[in-house]
Design a protein around this motif. Sequence first.
Motif, short mmCIF file in Angstrom:
data_model
loop_
_atom_site.label_atom_id
_atom_site.label_comp_id
_atom_site.label_asym_id
_atom_site.label_seq_id
_atom_site.Cartn_x
_atom_site.Cartn_y
_atom_site.Cartn_z
N SER A 511 0.81 -1.23 0.00
CA SER A 511 0.00 0.00 0.00
C SER A 511 0.84 1.28 0.00
O SER A 511 0.50 2.24 -0.68
CB SER A 511 -0.96 0.00 1.19
OG SER A 511 -0.25 -0.01 2.42
N VAL A 628 -4.09 0.27 -6.30
CA VAL A 628 -5.27 0.48 -5.45
C VAL A 628 -6.43 -0.39 -5.93
O VAL A 628 -7.16 -0.98 -5.11
CB VAL A 628 -5.68 1.97 -5.41
CG1 VAL A 628 -6.91 2.16 -4.53
CG2 VAL A 628 -4.54 2.83 -4.88
N MET A 631 -5.87 -3.69 -4.54
CA MET A 631 -6.23 -3.72 -3.12
C MET A 631 -7.75 -3.88 -2.96
O MET A 631 -8.22 -4.63 -2.09
CB MET A 631 -5.75 -2.43 -2.44
CG MET A 631 -4.24 -2.36 -2.25
SD MET A 631 -3.61 -0.65 -2.02
CE MET A 631 -4.41 -0.18 -0.48
N LEU A 654 -11.69 2.39 0.34
CA LEU A 654 -10.86 1.99 -0.81
C LEU A 654 -11.43 2.55 -2.11
O LEU A 654 -10.68 2.90 -3.03
CB LEU A 654 -10.73 0.47 -0.90
CG LEU A 654 -9.74 -0.16 0.09
CD1 LEU A 654 -9.88 -1.68 0.08
CD2 LEU A 654 -8.30 0.24 -0.23
#
Length: 706
Positions: A511, A628, A631, A654
Amino acid sequence: MVSINLSAQADYKLWLQYAKVQNTKWTTEYQSKIKGIFALGNSETIQAATKELQLGLSGLLDTKITVQQNIEDENILILGSKSSLNEETLKNLKNELNQINDEGYIIKTISIKNRKKMIIAGKTDIGVLYGVYNFLRLLQTNKSIENLKIVDAPKINIRILNHWDNLNGTVERGYAGSSLWNWQKLPDFIDQRYIDYARANASIGINGTVLNNVNANALILTPQYLEKVEALAKVFRPYGIKVYLTARFSAPIEIGKLKTADPYDANVKNWWKEKAKEIYKRIPDFGGFLVKANSEGQPGPQNYNRNHVDGANMLADAVAPFGGIVMWRAFVYSEHDVNDRAKQAYSEFVPYDGQFRNNVIVQVKNGAIDFQPREPFHPIFGAMPKTPLMMEFQITQEYLGFSTHLVYLPKLYQEVLESDTFSKGKGSTVAKVIDGSLNNHKITGIAGVANIGSDINWTGHPFAQANWYGFGRLAWDPYLDSETIAEDWLRMTFSNDENFVNPVKEMMLQSREAVVNYMTPLGLHHIMDTGHHYGPGPWVSNLSRPEWNPIYYHKADKNGIGFDRSKTGSNATAQYAPEIAKLFDDVKTCPEKDLLWFHHLPWDYKLKNGQPLWNGIALKYQEGVDEVASMQTTWNRMGNYVDETRFKEVQMLLNIQHKEAKWWRDACLLYFQQFSGKELPKGVEKPTQTLEYFESLKFPFAPGNN
C-alpha cells in the motif's frame, strides 16, 4: 442494531479484541496450561496487569479466569517483579534478569516444587505489565506457550506520541475527529477513553505522551491547565506512561508578565526554573518539554540573537534537578534562505554537535523536507555523533491522503531505520543512531505524531490503527520487520484465518508503494495542494515564501523535471557521508526511487528499464492507480472473514482512495505534460477532465488544517 453495536465495539477495541480462540488445537493447549493467575505485589501497575490478563484470558479461552490465592495450585500463571519474587524464583530467573533493563520482561516456564508453572516477571512492575501484553499477543496470534523462554526489553528509552492537539479541541493534521482531551471536563471527569488509550499504548510499549501541539499555546503551563494535566498523568501512571508538554518559548512574556523571553536573561531563566518546580510538585514523574522554536513563525532563541543550544540548555537546566528532559525539534527552515530548504536543518544544527546539555535530545524528522510519502533519510542522522538524536515519524497521514487512504506506514519507518548513514563505516544504520548503540548515548528516543482522535475507531480508518500499532512495535525494537508487525496486527484485530491474513498482509505491504506511485513517483515531493495538503497541487506558485510552493520542489520546465541537489546544484548531497554523497550525486548510481529528489533530468532521460523519463513517470502514476484497484479486489474477497460494518467501511474508503489516486494521476500528468510536450504512453488511461478543472478545485474545510 446488535450487530452494528458489536462492530463498533470491535473497532473501538483496536488490537485488544481478545475474541475467543477459534482453533481447537490452540484452545486445548491454552486451557490445559492456564487455570488461574497468582499476582505478587499490589501496586496500581500490578493491578492493571492482573486485570488485563483476566480480561484477555477470559475472552480468549471463553471461561472465567480467576486470581488464585495459592501459588502451588496446578497451572497457575504467576506475575511478579524482582522485589516481590522469592529467593528460589529469583535464582531460577537470575540469568534472564541480568539480560533486561528496568522495562524488560521474562516469560518463562519454571518448576516450583516439581510443578511446571509459567511466570511473567520483570525487574519492575511495568516490565511485568509489558510481559502480560506480550503473553496475550502469543495467544491472540495462535502461538504455542509450551516451555516458554522469552526475554525481551525495549531498545529505545523514550517511546513517545506527539499529539498535535489544541486547547480548543481541534487537532492539527488530525483526521479522526476532535482531541481526546476534554479540557473543559478535566480534572474531575475521567473519561474511560483515557484509560483505554493508556492500555493500548502500554500494549505496544509506548511510555510517553506529549499532550499538546508543537505549535503551542502558553496557557497549557498555567495552574488552571496543569491541574488537568495532573489528572491525566494520574490515569496514565499505572501503565508506565509519562506526560510531557510542548513549551512555548515566549511563555515568560505571555503568561509570566516578563518583557522578554531571552534565554540569557536572569529573570527568564528563573521563571522557567520556578515553572518546572511548580509542574514537578504536581507531577513528580513529569517527563519534560518538547520545543518547536524558530520554525514556521514559532518564537525561539533566535528572536534574541541566540542559538538553539542557548534555548535548549536553558530549559534543560530548569528540568534537570527533577530528572526531566528537553526534546528540541530540528524542523527549521528560514524564509531568508531560498537556497534549498532540505539543507537548512543540517546547517543550523550540525555546527552545535556536542554543545547541548546531557538531558537534551534533538528530535529530527525522518527526512529533510516534511513527512513526504518517500524521502531519503535525514542527513543529520549521520552528522551529529556527540548529540543524542531522536527520530520523529508521522503516524497521521498529512501528506498521504489523510485517513481516507489505506497506507501501511511501518514499511516507510522500516525503510528509514534500515538506511545506512555510513557515519562510522558500513552498517551505521539510522536505527543504530537512534537506539544509542552507534555513538554510545544513554538518552535515546523515538516520537510519532499521533493519528488518534475522538472517532469511535480512534484513527478514522480501520487500517490506520495499524500505523499506531506498528509505530509502537518499532519504537520498542527498531529492527523488527514490518511484515511480522502487519501479520500480528491482522491476527489480533480481525482473524487468524490464513485465507484472510496472507492476502490482506500483502495488500498492506504494497500500500505505501502504491501511494508513492500515484502521488510522488521517482523522487518527486511536496507537490500536494497548499495549506491543507489534500490532493495534488503541482501548479501552486503564488505563495509568499518560495519553499511553500510545489513548483519550488519539482522545477518542471521544457528541459525536464526534478530538484538538482547534486554538486552541480544545491549540493545537498554533500551533507551525507562521502559514500552516500557519491551514490546520490551520480545519476547513474542514484536509486531511481530518489532520482528526482537529487537530479533535474530531461524528459527523454533513459531509465533503467529503457523507458524515457516522461513515460516512466506516467507509467508509475498508472501503476499506483492499478495497485489500489488490486487492493480493492483483495478486500472484496474478505467479506466472510470480517464483520459487515468494518468490511463495508474499508470497502467504501478503498473506493475513495481509487477515485483520488486517479485524481492525482490525471492532475499531475496534465500539468507536467505542458512542459514535456509528449503524449501519454500506452497503458496510461487518458484523463476525463481538463487541467483547468483540477486547478479550480478548492477545499476550504479540509480536516486537520487549522
